[in-house]
Design a protein around this motif. Sequence first.
Motif, PDB file in Angstrom:
ATOM      1  N   TYR A   1       0.925  -1.275   0.039  1.00  0.00           N
ATOM      2  CA  TYR A   1      -0.224   0.010   0.101  1.00  0.00           C
ATOM      3  C   TYR A   1       0.964   1.082   0.030  1.00  0.00           C
ATOM      4  N   THR A   2       0.308   2.366  -0.713  1.00  0.00           N
ATOM      5  CA  THR A   2       1.107   3.480  -0.664  1.00  0.00           C
ATOM      6  C   THR A   2       0.412   4.211   0.515  1.00  0.00           C
ATOM      7  N   GLU A   3       1.344   5.470   0.866  1.00  0.00           N
ATOM      8  CA  GLU A   3       0.782   5.994   2.361  1.00  0.00           C
ATOM      9  C   GLU A   3      -0.561   6.815   2.030  1.00  0.00           C
ATOM     10  N   GLY A   4      -0.920   7.008   0.766  1.00  0.00           N
ATOM     11  CA  GLY A   4      -2.278   7.610   0.441  1.00  0.00           C
ATOM     12  C   GLY A   4      -3.336   6.590   0.541  1.00  0.00           C
ATOM     13  N   GLU A   5      -3.280   5.305   0.118  1.00  0.00           N
ATOM     14  CA  GLU A   5      -3.935   4.225   0.122  1.00  0.00           C
ATOM     15  C   GLU A   5      -4.388   3.667   1.611  1.00  0.00           C
TER      16      GLU A   5
ATOM     17  N   THR B   1      -3.809   5.704   4.109  1.00  0.00           N
ATOM     18  CA  THR B   1      -4.807   7.005   4.864  1.00  0.00           C
ATOM     19  C   THR B   1      -6.176   6.415   4.715  1.00  0.00           C
ATOM     20  N   ASP B   2      -6.566   6.175   3.485  1.00  0.00           N
ATOM     21  CA  ASP B   2      -7.658   5.706   3.389  1.00  0.00           C
ATOM     22  C   ASP B   2      -8.267   4.754   4.398  1.00  0.00           C
TER      23      ASP B   2
ATOM     24  N   PHE C   1      -5.261  16.157   5.319  1.00  0.00           N
ATOM     25  CA  PHE C   1      -5.230  15.424   3.714  1.00  0.00           C
ATOM     26  C   PHE C   1      -4.706  13.886   4.085  1.00  0.00           C
ATOM     27  N   GLY C   2      -4.064  13.614   5.554  1.00  0.00           N
ATOM     28  CA  GLY C   2      -3.468  12.236   5.278  1.00  0.00           C
ATOM     29  C   GLY C   2      -2.594  11.953   6.622  1.00  0.00           C
TER      30      GLY C   2
ATOM     31  N   GLU D   1       0.695  10.605   8.390  1.00  0.00           N
ATOM     32  CA  GLU D   1       2.388  10.393   8.325  1.00  0.00           C
ATOM     33  C   GLU D   1       2.900   9.403   8.991  1.00  0.00           C
TER      34      GLU D   1
END
Length: 218
Positions: free
Chosen positions: A72-76, A78-79, A172-173, A175
């Motif tokens: 997973y990426t950090e954005g994924e 996050t979700d 936004f997310g 860290e």
Amino acid sequence: MPKSGKVKKGSRNDKDNEKAIHPYSRRAKQISKRIHHFNKVETAKNARVARLEIIAEKLRWFQDHIDDRESYTEGELTDLVLEYRNRFEEELEQINIIQNMGKRHTQSRQHASREAAIKITKEDEKSHFQGCGMEIPDLITAFNLKLLRTWKGELNLIQNIKLIRVSARGVFGVEVLKSKPADTDSEAVDNKMGDDDVIDDNDNEENGDDDDDDDNDK
């Protein structure tokens, strides 16, 4: 005339055991110390098992909500974390509907203890997420994600799954605050070794330049 059987007298140790122990005696202190140590060990053991149960429940949730991607990426991530934090919303809505049915609101509130426990959990997770960070399984590392998929709920194997702390930063997310590489993560080890090699080469080049400068000065 047959001889009557002899009655065996109790041994000295038996008599000592039958004696009451004085509450201020040395033996009483020893027994009290052993009991205190046993209770302390049991309390620590129960606390450790309780913590492992909480982590296991969290791991099972993420295990049920990951797909077949390699990492997973950090954005994924996050979700997925936001979805995890909202996992109680449907249950709270159902509790609210039950409590408002007919005349139930005039009677004792049903599921009040469960509702209170959920709200405490949500507040605790919110505090961690907005502060020092919330522990979740590392889904960014492919090897660790594979371990999570193959995990079958054993408490004694939880230590093999790496956890990271995430916290909210802005709107936004997420860290990643802490991520300790596992010993079995070959990619992380290779990357670390590669970085060390680059540093060594740069050091050698700098040393070489210094030697050339010294020769020129001579």
